[in-house]
Motif scaffolding. Structure first.
Motif, PDB file in Angstrom:
ATOM      1  N   UNK A 384       7.120  14.781  12.754  1.00  0.00           N
ATOM      2  CA  UNK A 384       7.984  13.444  12.533  1.00  0.00           C
ATOM      3  C   UNK A 384       7.799  12.561  11.327  1.00  0.00           C
ATOM      4  N   UNK A 385       8.659  11.731  11.135  1.00  0.00           N
ATOM      5  CA  UNK A 385       8.636  10.638  10.089  1.00  0.00           C
ATOM      6  C   UNK A 385       9.223   9.257  10.624  1.00  0.00           C
ATOM      7  N   UNK A 386       8.804   8.228   9.702  1.00  0.00           N
ATOM      8  CA  UNK A 386       9.358   7.028  10.226  1.00  0.00           C
ATOM      9  C   UNK A 386      10.522   6.611   8.986  1.00  0.00           C
ATOM     10  N   UNK A 387      11.510   6.212   9.428  1.00  0.00           N
ATOM     11  CA  UNK A 387      12.445   5.877   8.360  1.00  0.00           C
ATOM     12  C   UNK A 387      13.055   4.536   8.814  1.00  0.00           C
ATOM     13  N   UNK A 388      13.549   3.605   7.968  1.00  0.00           N
ATOM     14  CA  UNK A 388      14.626   2.475   8.508  1.00  0.00           C
ATOM     15  C   UNK A 388      16.037   2.982   8.497  1.00  0.00           C
ATOM     16  N   UNK A 389      16.240   3.579   9.417  1.00  0.00           N
ATOM     17  CA  UNK A 389      17.543   4.515   9.573  1.00  0.00           C
ATOM     18  C   UNK A 389      18.657   3.455   9.120  1.00  0.00           C
ATOM     19  N   UNK A 390      18.821   2.285  10.046  1.00  0.00           N
ATOM     20  CA  UNK A 390      19.955   1.725  10.110  1.00  0.00           C
ATOM     21  C   UNK A 390      19.756   0.185   9.095  1.00  0.00           C
ATOM     22  N   UNK A 391      18.586   0.302   8.433  1.00  0.00           N
ATOM     23  CA  UNK A 391      18.160  -0.909   7.531  1.00  0.00           C
ATOM     24  C   UNK A 391      18.258  -2.330   8.113  1.00  0.00           C
ATOM     25  N   UNK A 392      17.637  -2.348   8.948  1.00  0.00           N
ATOM     26  CA  UNK A 392      17.408  -3.558  10.044  1.00  0.00           C
ATOM     27  C   UNK A 392      15.947  -4.031   9.966  1.00  0.00           C
ATOM     28  N   UNK A 393      15.241  -3.561   9.073  1.00  0.00           N
ATOM     29  CA  UNK A 393      13.858  -3.989   8.745  1.00  0.00           C
ATOM     30  C   UNK A 393      12.896  -3.670   9.791  1.00  0.00           C
ATOM     31  N   UNK A 394      13.520  -2.782  10.843  1.00  0.00           N
ATOM     32  CA  UNK A 394      12.522  -1.944  11.759  1.00  0.00           C
ATOM     33  C   UNK A 394      12.193  -0.376  11.684  1.00  0.00           C
ATOM     34  N   UNK A 395      11.268   0.224  11.585  1.00  0.00           N
ATOM     35  CA  UNK A 395      11.285   1.549  11.549  1.00  0.00           C
ATOM     36  C   UNK A 395      11.519   2.364  12.596  1.00  0.00           C
ATOM     37  N   UNK A 396      12.418   3.154  12.305  1.00  0.00           N
ATOM     38  CA  UNK A 396      12.944   3.989  13.464  1.00  0.00           C
ATOM     39  C   UNK A 396      12.268   5.688  13.337  1.00  0.00           C
ATOM     40  N   UNK A 397      12.413   6.144  14.463  1.00  0.00           N
ATOM     41  CA  UNK A 397      11.548   7.495  14.349  1.00  0.00           C
ATOM     42  C   UNK A 397      12.549   8.827  14.308  1.00  0.00           C
ATOM     43  N   UNK A 398      12.122   9.619  13.310  1.00  0.00           N
ATOM     44  CA  UNK A 398      12.874  11.122  13.223  1.00  0.00           C
ATOM     45  C   UNK A 398      11.636  12.021  13.639  1.00  0.00           C
ATOM     46  N   UNK A 399      12.316  13.059  14.411  1.00  0.00           N
ATOM     47  CA  UNK A 399      11.553  13.917  15.421  1.00  0.00           C
ATOM     48  C   UNK A 399      12.068  15.199  15.256  1.00  0.00           C
ATOM     49  N   UNK A 400      11.334  16.187  14.866  1.00  0.00           N
ATOM     50  CA  UNK A 400      12.056  17.633  14.710  1.00  0.00           C
ATOM     51  C   UNK A 400      10.835  18.544  15.283  1.00  0.00           C
ATOM     52  N   UNK A 401      11.349  19.832  16.140  1.00  0.00           N
ATOM     53  CA  UNK A 401      10.612  20.686  16.822  1.00  0.00           C
ATOM     54  C   UNK A 401      11.251  22.086  17.118  1.00  0.00           C
ATOM     55  N   UNK A 402      10.696  22.812  17.792  1.00  0.00           N
ATOM     56  CA  UNK A 402      11.015  24.127  17.934  1.00  0.00           C
ATOM     57  C   UNK A 402      12.189  23.969  19.180  1.00  0.00           C
TER      58      UNK A 402
END
Length: 664
Positions: A384-402
């Motif tokens: 997983x990684x944290x990014x501000x996807x929509x640039x609203x100042x809040x950290x959004x979560x990216x998840x990957x898996x099998x």
């Protein structure tokens, strides 16, 4: 032996490390029991002809018409050795032309009591001249020719060669150099638990995911220290960097006591707000079942001098996969996303994922399900990684898996919603091992880089023909069965053989007493439509490791990494400007040795350095050029500064740490 004669395959090299079967186009349409082939230029026209041996039938001779139907050029080379080695066996010939090179070695033997022609053949395409030709003979003497004419045969005699002056490639011409650091010695030793004894149909082991590795200054001396996790039965270690660039192993009793599970991931962060780096260790394995207290993670609190004591965590019994610190609620303290890899003993089911909220003093509570229901049971999470996807100042979560999409979950004041479709990632289901978030191209937008299974596998996945897995207790014996299917000629069949299926699912050997009875059966034929309709179905449509380019509006464009990066699974990625050209480059590590024998282990990577060029494309450097050659089942990769110089440390499963200095 096959029951019926088959048409042979012949593959055309596409020039990009891929091949296309041309049997139909090149008239290989005769069915036979062929069991051997050799090539030789029988009519001396410069095009190798093909001789195929058949059982209980005459041999086939295929005349090569390339010289008459194309204007391509060639060069044939006859080697004359000396002494008993009259044919120059072991010689290596390299030709350079039109900015390209080809290499061939004199080893005509092919299989049992078989050999092809010992005349070396080079197809040159449209090139009308060879710039230079080099022969390295078996005694390491060399011979060089320049401006060689094409469409001819030349003879090279070993007696005309001379011993070359040995010229090693200067180390500064490479980007990496393998080094040893005093005191930084660690060997990861895997335990002997075998997943396939309990779950006979899973494609790979889930108990061999370590070692974890993390970098941070734990004792406040301004030097980066290193944590390396252990496997079950072996202690993890923290190595403290000394001022002279050596390392000293730290004595931490809690690490020598907590040795009952694998350390699969770790992160340094300030849990209690005292300015010191604490340590979270995600632990797992596929041996202990959910609910077992051994399947709990570790929080180690640092006193500021590198001494750690065990902190408190809420009870989480899970096969962990990753830990990613982030202040997701914006209250000034560091919270944690903790990923779960699988439900032990039930491959394919979706385990619980956890979001831990920090009270600012190092006390964590599990965020309620209503806030994280979008990803609570998202799947078999690997990273997983944290990014501000929509640039609203809040950290959004990216998840990957099998068996999962690369998925994005928007953070709205601590409540998460799935925006994967909006981000253009809804058709990315694969066997993802890692996901990294960085602005790779410097345009101000955060991109994603995902490490996947790759293409060097029996399993082939696409949107039209996905790899599928049906989960059900097909024989009603209380254990989950996993039936993985792949497409052949437009029809989806179980990948496992009858022997493998019947070892897990009772009764199949009686239903299909002969292999011929089982051959060509689909899952509906085998288990019936009712059972298949009641099964859990998971799909994978994309196996390439990819760059997901953020176009600036939160929508990602899929760009597959170069073909070399698809040779083996990518397990970890570092994004860093390696050659100091102000462009972000990629370093990839991977492989997977713990694979079912019928799948074949994935071991075709020595690590890859991908340099970004002026067109924002990646150029792959071979290990001999980059100096990055990683041996073994590499799992984790971290950059570290030692004595003012930059290094990469690679953690290898069931192997030693490998250290590379970055020379630029």
């Amino acid at each position: 032996m096959p029951l019926y004669p088959n048409i042979s395959f012949i593959y055309k090299n596409n020039g990009d490390l891929t091949f296309t079967n041309m049997a139909k186009e090149w008239d290989f349409n005769t069915r036979s029991f062929s069991n051997g082939a050799a090539y030789a230029d029988l009519d001396n026209d410069g095009a190798p002809d093909l001789i195929v041996n058949n059982i209980n039938a005459k041999a086939f001779i295929y005349k090569n018409n390339a010289r008459s139907v194309t204007d391509n050029h060639f060069l044939s080379i006859v080697l004359k050795g000396k002494g008993m080695n009259t044919r120059g066996i072991g010689a290596r010939v390299t030709v350079y032309y039109s900015g390209q090179q080809q290499i061939d070695e004199q080893f005509p033997t092919r299989g049992f009591l078989s050999a092809s022609s010992d005349v070396l053949h080079f197809g040159l395409g449209k090139a009308k001249k060879i710039d230079s030709l080099n022969v390295r003979w078996p005694d390491m003497s060399e011979q060089m020719m320049k401006n060689v004419f094409v469409d001819t045969s030349i003879r090279l005699d070993m007696t005309n060669a001379s011993k070359p002056v040995k010229k090693e490639l200067p180390v500064n011409d490479k980007l990496f150099s393998s080094v040893q650091i005093p005191g930084l010695a660690f060997t990861h030793k895997e335990d002997e638990w075998v997943d396939f004894y309990r779950e006979k149909l899973i494609p790979h082991s889930l108990s061999i995911e370590g070692p974890a590795i993390a970098v941070g200054d734990v004792n406040g001396d301004g030097l980066q220290d290193l944590f390396v996790g252990g496997a079950k039965g072996h202690a993890a270690t923290i190595f403290l960097q000394q001022k002279n660039g050596s390392f000293k192993q730290s004595d931490i009793p809690v690490l020598t006591e907590e040795i009952y599970l694998d350390d699969v991931d770790a992160a340094f962060f300030d849990a209690d707000g005292d300015g010191n780096l604490d340590l979270y260790i995600a632990r797992g394995g596929n041996e202990a079942l959910i609910g077992n207290p051994l399947l709990t993670d570790l929080l180690l609190i640092n006193d500021g001098k590198g001494n750690f004591t065990k902190g408190e965590l809420p009870f989480m019994s899970h096969n962990g996969s990753c830990v990613r610190p982030c202040d997701f609620d914006g209250d000034g303290d560091i919270d944690l996303f903790v990923g779960s890899r699988s439900v032990p003993g039930a491959y394919g089911l979706s385990p619980d994922q956890f979001l831990l909220e920090n009270d600012g003093h190092g006390h964590f509570k599990i965020v309620s399900d209503d806030r994280i229901k979008a990803f609570k049971n998202i799947g078999m999470v690997t990273d997983a990684s944290w990014i501000d996807w929509d640039k609203d100042g809040q950290q959004d979560l990216v998840i990957a898996g099998e068996w999962m999409n690369v998925s994005i979950f928007k953070n709205d004041k601590g409540y998460f919603t799935d925006v994967t479709v909006s981000a253009g990632l809804n058709e990315t289901s694969g066997w993802w091992n890692c996901i990294r978030a960085l602005d790779v191209d410097g345009d101000g937008n955060i991109d994603l880089i995902g490490g996947n299974l790759g293409l060097n596998s029996y399993l082939k996945a696409s949107l039209k023909e996905p790899v599928e897995m049906y989960l059900n207790d097909f024989d009603n014996n209380g254990s989950l069965d996993q039936v993985i299917c792949t497409y052949q000629n437009g029809i989806s069949y179980p990948f496992a053989s009858l022997d493998e299926l019947s070892a897990q699912i009772t009764g199949l050997d009686k239903k299909y007493p002969r292999y011929s009875d089982f051959g060509g059966k689909t899952v509906i034929d085998i288990f019936g439509k009712s059972a298949i309709d009641k099964s859990i179905l998971k799909k994978a449509v994309l196996f390439e490791s990819c760059l997901f380019h953020n176009k600036g509006d939160g929508i990602f464009e899929i760009k597959k990494l170069p073909v070399e990066a698809q040779f083996s699974p990518v397990r970890d990625i570092v994004v860093k400007d390696i050659n100091m050209d102000s462009k972000q480059d990629l370093i990839l590590v991977g492989n997977d040795y713990a694979v079912r024998p019928s799948y074949g282990r994935y071991d075709a990577s020595f690590g890859w350095c991908l340099l970004r060029d002026t067109n924002n494309e990646f150029k792959t450097l071979l290990p001999v050029k980059s100096g990055l050659r990683i041996n073994g089942d590499a799992r984790k990769l971290v950059p570290i500064d030692i004595a003012g110089k930059h290094y990469l440390i690679v953690a290898v499963n069931n192997g030693k740490l490998q250290i590379f200095q970055i020379l630029k």
